[in-house]
Design a protein around this motif. Structure first.
Motif, PDB file in Angstrom:
ATOM      1  N   GLU A 279      -7.726   3.001  -5.757  1.00 41.59           N
ATOM      2  CA  GLU A 279      -7.902   3.453  -4.378  1.00 41.59           C
ATOM      3  C   GLU A 279      -6.573   3.412  -3.621  1.00 41.59           C
ATOM      4  O   GLU A 279      -5.765   2.502  -3.832  1.00 41.59           O
ATOM      5  N   LEU A 280      -6.370   4.394  -2.745  1.00 46.59           N
ATOM      6  CA  LEU A 280      -5.330   4.307  -1.727  1.00 46.59           C
ATOM      7  C   LEU A 280      -5.949   3.580  -0.550  1.00 46.59           C
ATOM      8  O   LEU A 280      -6.951   4.038   0.013  1.00 46.59           O
ATOM      9  N   ARG A 281      -5.377   2.437  -0.196  1.00 44.04           N
ATOM     10  CA  ARG A 281      -5.903   1.619   0.899  1.00 44.04           C
ATOM     11  C   ARG A 281      -4.921   1.616   2.059  1.00 44.04           C
ATOM     12  O   ARG A 281      -3.711   1.461   1.872  1.00 44.04           O
ATOM     13  N   GLN A 282      -5.450   1.770   3.278  1.00 40.74           N
ATOM     14  CA  GLN A 282      -4.624   1.760   4.481  1.00 40.74           C
ATOM     15  C   GLN A 282      -5.275   0.894   5.555  1.00 40.74           C
ATOM     16  O   GLN A 282      -6.508   0.785   5.608  1.00 40.74           O
ATOM     17  N   ARG A 283      -4.428   0.302   6.393  1.00 33.23           N
ATOM     18  CA  ARG A 283      -4.913  -0.412   7.580  1.00 33.23           C
ATOM     19  C   ARG A 283      -4.138   0.088   8.790  1.00 33.23           C
ATOM     20  O   ARG A 283      -2.933   0.301   8.725  1.00 33.23           O
ATOM     21  N   TYR A 284      -4.875   0.218   9.917  1.00 34.29           N
ATOM     22  CA  TYR A 284      -4.300   0.796  11.130  1.00 34.29           C
ATOM     23  C   TYR A 284      -4.459  -0.163  12.300  1.00 34.29           C
ATOM     24  O   TYR A 284      -5.532  -0.746  12.501  1.00 34.29           O
ATOM     25  N   VAL A 285      -3.404  -0.298  13.083  1.00 29.88           N
ATOM     26  CA  VAL A 285      -3.476  -0.923  14.403  1.00 29.88           C
ATOM     27  C   VAL A 285      -3.237   0.194  15.394  1.00 29.88           C
ATOM     28  O   VAL A 285      -2.100   0.613  15.620  1.00 29.88           O
ATOM     29  N   ALA A 286      -4.345   0.719  15.964  1.00 33.33           N
ATOM     30  CA  ALA A 286      -4.289   1.955  16.743  1.00 33.33           C
ATOM     31  C   ALA A 286      -3.536   2.989  15.897  1.00 33.33           C
ATOM     32  O   ALA A 286      -3.799   3.127  14.706  1.00 33.33           O
ATOM     33  N   ALA A 287      -2.586   3.717  16.530  1.00 35.06           N
ATOM     34  CA  ALA A 287      -1.732   4.607  15.739  1.00 35.06           C
ATOM     35  C   ALA A 287      -0.299   4.088  15.704  1.00 35.06           C
ATOM     36  O   ALA A 287       0.589   4.756  15.191  1.00 35.06           O
TER      37      ALA A 287
ATOM     38  N   LYS B 185       0.770   1.123  14.256  1.00 37.65           N
ATOM     39  CA  LYS B 185       1.136   0.450  13.018  1.00 37.65           C
ATOM     40  C   LYS B 185       0.194   0.907  11.911  1.00 37.65           C
ATOM     41  O   LYS B 185      -1.023   0.988  12.104  1.00 37.65           O
ATOM     42  N   MET B 186       0.772   1.168  10.754  1.00 33.39           N
ATOM     43  CA  MET B 186      -0.020   1.581   9.613  1.00 33.39           C
ATOM     44  C   MET B 186       0.586   0.975   8.357  1.00 33.39           C
ATOM     45  O   MET B 186       1.791   1.041   8.130  1.00 33.39           O
ATOM     46  N   ILE B 187      -0.271   0.357   7.556  1.00 32.44           N
ATOM     47  CA  ILE B 187       0.132  -0.208   6.268  1.00 32.44           C
ATOM     48  C   ILE B 187      -0.611   0.549   5.186  1.00 32.44           C
ATOM     49  O   ILE B 187      -1.804   0.850   5.330  1.00 32.44           O
ATOM     50  N   GLY B 188       0.072   0.842   4.095  1.00 33.13           N
ATOM     51  CA  GLY B 188      -0.581   1.521   2.982  1.00 33.13           C
ATOM     52  C   GLY B 188      -0.222   0.876   1.665  1.00 33.13           C
ATOM     53  O   GLY B 188       0.889   0.363   1.479  1.00 33.13           O
ATOM     54  N   MET B 189      -1.183   0.873   0.743  1.00 33.83           N
ATOM     55  CA  MET B 189      -0.976   0.401  -0.618  1.00 33.83           C
ATOM     56  C   MET B 189      -1.566   1.429  -1.578  1.00 33.83           C
ATOM     57  O   MET B 189      -2.770   1.701  -1.537  1.00 33.83           O
ATOM     58  N   LEU B 190      -0.703   1.992  -2.430  1.00 31.92           N
ATOM     59  CA  LEU B 190      -1.115   3.025  -3.370  1.00 31.92           C
ATOM     60  C   LEU B 190      -0.767   2.598  -4.794  1.00 31.92           C
ATOM     61  O   LEU B 190       0.411   2.370  -5.097  1.00 31.92           O
ATOM     62  N   PRO B 191      -1.743   2.502  -5.692  1.00 26.08           N
ATOM     63  CA  PRO B 191      -1.416   2.221  -7.101  1.00 26.08           C
ATOM     64  C   PRO B 191      -0.634   3.392  -7.700  1.00 26.08           C
ATOM     65  O   PRO B 191      -1.060   4.546  -7.598  1.00 26.08           O
TER      66      PRO B 191
ATOM     67  N   ASP C 228      10.824   3.545 -18.191  1.00 22.10           N
ATOM     68  CA  ASP C 228      11.726   2.419 -18.422  1.00 22.10           C
ATOM     69  C   ASP C 228      11.202   1.101 -17.862  1.00 22.10           C
ATOM     70  O   ASP C 228      11.931   0.100 -17.838  1.00 22.10           O
ATOM     71  N   ASP C 229       9.957   1.089 -17.398  1.00 22.21           N
ATOM     72  CA  ASP C 229       9.389  -0.129 -16.801  1.00 22.21           C
ATOM     73  C   ASP C 229       7.873  -0.095 -16.982  1.00 22.21           C
ATOM     74  O   ASP C 229       7.187   0.711 -16.360  1.00 22.21           O
ATOM     75  N   GLY C 230       7.345  -0.976 -17.812  1.00 22.94           N
ATOM     76  CA  GLY C 230       5.919  -0.983 -18.103  1.00 22.94           C
ATOM     77  C   GLY C 230       5.081  -1.812 -17.149  1.00 22.94           C
ATOM     78  O   GLY C 230       3.878  -1.960 -17.362  1.00 22.94           O
ATOM     79  N   THR C 231       5.686  -2.340 -16.077  1.00 24.33           N
ATOM     80  CA  THR C 231       4.936  -3.147 -15.115  1.00 24.33           C
ATOM     81  C   THR C 231       4.172  -2.246 -14.142  1.00 24.33           C
ATOM     82  O   THR C 231       4.793  -1.453 -13.424  1.00 24.33           O
ATOM     83  N   PRO C 232       2.847  -2.327 -14.079  1.00 21.54           N
ATOM     84  CA  PRO C 232       2.101  -1.531 -13.088  1.00 21.54           C
ATOM     85  C   PRO C 232       2.494  -1.953 -11.672  1.00 21.54           C
ATOM     86  O   PRO C 232       2.607  -3.143 -11.380  1.00 21.54           O
ATOM     87  N   ARG C 233       2.690  -0.963 -10.818  1.00 21.05           N
ATOM     88  CA  ARG C 233       3.157  -1.258  -9.471  1.00 21.05           C
ATOM     89  C   ARG C 233       2.327  -0.546  -8.409  1.00 21.05           C
ATOM     90  O   ARG C 233       1.580   0.387  -8.696  1.00 21.05           O
ATOM     91  N   LEU C 234       2.498  -1.021  -7.182  1.00 21.32           N
ATOM     92  CA  LEU C 234       1.921  -0.405  -5.997  1.00 21.32           C
ATOM     93  C   LEU C 234       3.060   0.127  -5.143  1.00 21.32           C
ATOM     94  O   LEU C 234       4.134  -0.474  -5.082  1.00 21.32           O
ATOM     95  N   SER C 235       2.808   1.239  -4.479  1.00 22.96           N
ATOM     96  CA  SER C 235       3.753   1.742  -3.490  1.00 22.96           C
ATOM     97  C   SER C 235       3.281   1.252  -2.122  1.00 22.96           C
ATOM     98  O   SER C 235       2.174   1.582  -1.679  1.00 22.96           O
ATOM     99  N   PHE C 236       4.110   0.442  -1.484  1.00 23.57           N
ATOM    100  CA  PHE C 236       3.796  -0.131  -0.168  1.00 23.57           C
ATOM    101  C   PHE C 236       4.540   0.646   0.905  1.00 23.57           C
ATOM    102  O   PHE C 236       5.709   1.000   0.724  1.00 23.57           O
ATOM    103  N   PHE C 237       3.872   0.944   2.013  1.00 22.75           N
ATOM    104  CA  PHE C 237       4.597   1.537   3.135  1.00 22.75           C
ATOM    105  C   PHE C 237       4.141   0.937   4.451  1.00 22.75           C
ATOM    106  O   PHE C 237       3.011   0.500   4.614  1.00 22.75           O
ATOM    107  N   TRP C 238       5.082   0.934   5.396  1.00 22.49           N
ATOM    108  CA  TRP C 238       4.894   0.385   6.742  1.00 22.49           C
ATOM    109  C   TRP C 238       5.438   1.420   7.708  1.00 22.49           C
ATOM    110  O   TRP C 238       6.600   1.778   7.648  1.00 22.49           O
TER     111      TRP C 238
END
Length: 408
Positions: free
Chosen positions: A192-200, A202-208, A214-224
């Motif tokens: 899932e792409l998950r997001q949290r909002y404080v009004a408009a 502030k927004m946080i997102g986490m995307l698998p 060259d890197d086998g570690t599963p990661r999330l893309s975080f944005f603020w």
């Protein structure tokens, strides 16, 4: 069309896909990239079925699925847990999904598929297209050419866009974002792409976004999300207080952000909106963000770049003259691009602005609208990249859907 001598300016997603597609058709391709070293820009993105279909055409779908992470739901909420957005691809088609990918993974797949990557002219910043649209000038004043076709794929801040003489809009957005990749670990929403909002404000997102070659570690893309004018202020305040603020908005996210200890670990992203009345002039044509930069709210930038590349390849196959091919290319892409520019323009203030009343209306109305049958399907067509014009639908090829099901 006879084989052409083609210059491609920019080796981002659009430039990479164009170099691969056009060289496979036998054209002589020469690529210029202003960065001194080739590499991806950005953390992660969500590839939609329209973009996946282009990778299928390129023979890269299986490799993309091996590195990316299937995203089946987009969910957004307020800090108190009130749902604002809940969209599931299965409501449009049970076989569809988005694919979270690291930019490094897609870059590597496209680069490795094109033998000519070793001859990309790195560290050469193209500044001018001469009046006859057959010659280029770089930052040293050196000329390059002549070319039968020049493709400007030099991104949202394109230096060559103005040479079309058809720029209708070219302006920066006041809001941007901080991005980074973090380990996925025990993240509870791996599809899932998950997001949290404080009004408009502030927004946080986490995307698998999975792994890369060259890197086998599963990661999330975080944005603020934050205004671009406050980038320096944020940098000067340090990370500790900011991490506490993020954790207060989204308790439970601390484990993923534990490795962030200094501001330099987060990349700054700013955005532009650009629109052209004409995508080409003479033998110059624009592609990707250079042609139609927009807000990232709909997450369509990479998809649009891939679709542009395929449409331009097909137009060059269908026409005998370059100018006719460029006109055909714009006709094929314009209705699709315009509707996304429209929705991007209107949705951006709902998620990134200081207008609290707009955010309140979003929190009240967005989820119920998405639960109505017509509202849900329309939102999902926009999300999946399959909206075409105001009421149209961009069909996906049956053979692609079969391939997707077979690899799913």
């Amino acid at each position: 069309m006879r084989k052409q001598h083609i210059a491609i300016v920019g080796y981002g997603t659009a430039g990479q896909a164009l170099a691969l597609l056009l060289s496979r058709d036998g054209h002589a391709v020469e690529v210029f990239e202003r960065a001194p070293q080739l590499g991806p820009v950005g953390a992660g993105f969500l590839l939609q079925p329209t973009g996946l279909q282009v990778l299928w055409e390129l023979g890269l779908l299986e490799a993309a699925l091996a590195h990316g992470r299937r995203v089946r739901r987009l969910y957004g909420e307020t800090p108190c847990g009130r749902a604002v957005m809940d969209m599931r691809y299965a409501r449009l088609d049970v076989g569809l999904f988005g694919l979270g990918m690291q930019r490094g993974a897609l870059f590597a797949l496209l680069a490795d598929a094109w033998p000519g990557r070793t001859e990309v002219r790195q560290g050469v910043s193209i500044e001018e297209v001469e009046e006859d649209t057959r010659w280029l000038r770089d930052h040293t004043g050196a000329r390059h050419g002549p070319y039968d076709l020049i493709i400007a794929a030099d991104g949202s801040a394109s230096r060559l866009r103005r040479h079309t003489g058809a720029v209708r809009l070219d302006a920066p957005y006041p809001w941007g974002a901080l991005w980074c990749l973090v380990p996925q670990g025990e993240w509870p929403w791996p599809d899932e792409l998950r997001q949290r909002y404080v009004a408009a404000r502030k927004m946080i997102g986490m995307l698998p976004v999975g792994t890369r070659p060259d890197d086998g570690t599963p990661r999330l893309s975080f944005f603020w999300s934050l205004p671009t004018a406050t980038f320096e202020q944020w940098h000067g305040q340090g990370v500790e207080g900011w991490r506490r603020e993020v954790a207060a908005i989204w308790p439970g996210i601390e484990a993923q952000l534990a490795g962030l200890v200094e501001p330099a670990q987060l990349a700054r992203a700013s955005y532009r909106e650009a629109a052209l009345t004409r995508w080409s002039r003479g033998r110059l044509v624009m592609a990707g963000d250079a042609a139609h930069s927009m807000s990232p709210q709909l997450g369509q930038g990479v998809n649009m770049a891939l679709m542009d590349a395929l449409a331009l390849r097909d137009a060059l196959r269908a026409e005998t003259e370059v100018e006719a091919a460029l006109a055909r290319y714009q006709r094929e892409r314009e209705a699709h691009v315009r509707i996304y520019q429209f929705w991007s323009r209107w949705l951006t203030p709902i998620f990134q602005s200081e207008h609290d009343w707009i955010a309140h209306a979003r929190d009240v109305a967005f989820l119920p609208l998405g639960r109505l049958p017509w509202g849900s399907r329309h939102m999902l067509r926009v999300l999946s990249g399959t909206q075409h014009g105001v009421f149209g639908k961009l069909p996906l090829q049956p053979a692609f859907l079969q391939a997707l099901a077979g690899l799913g």
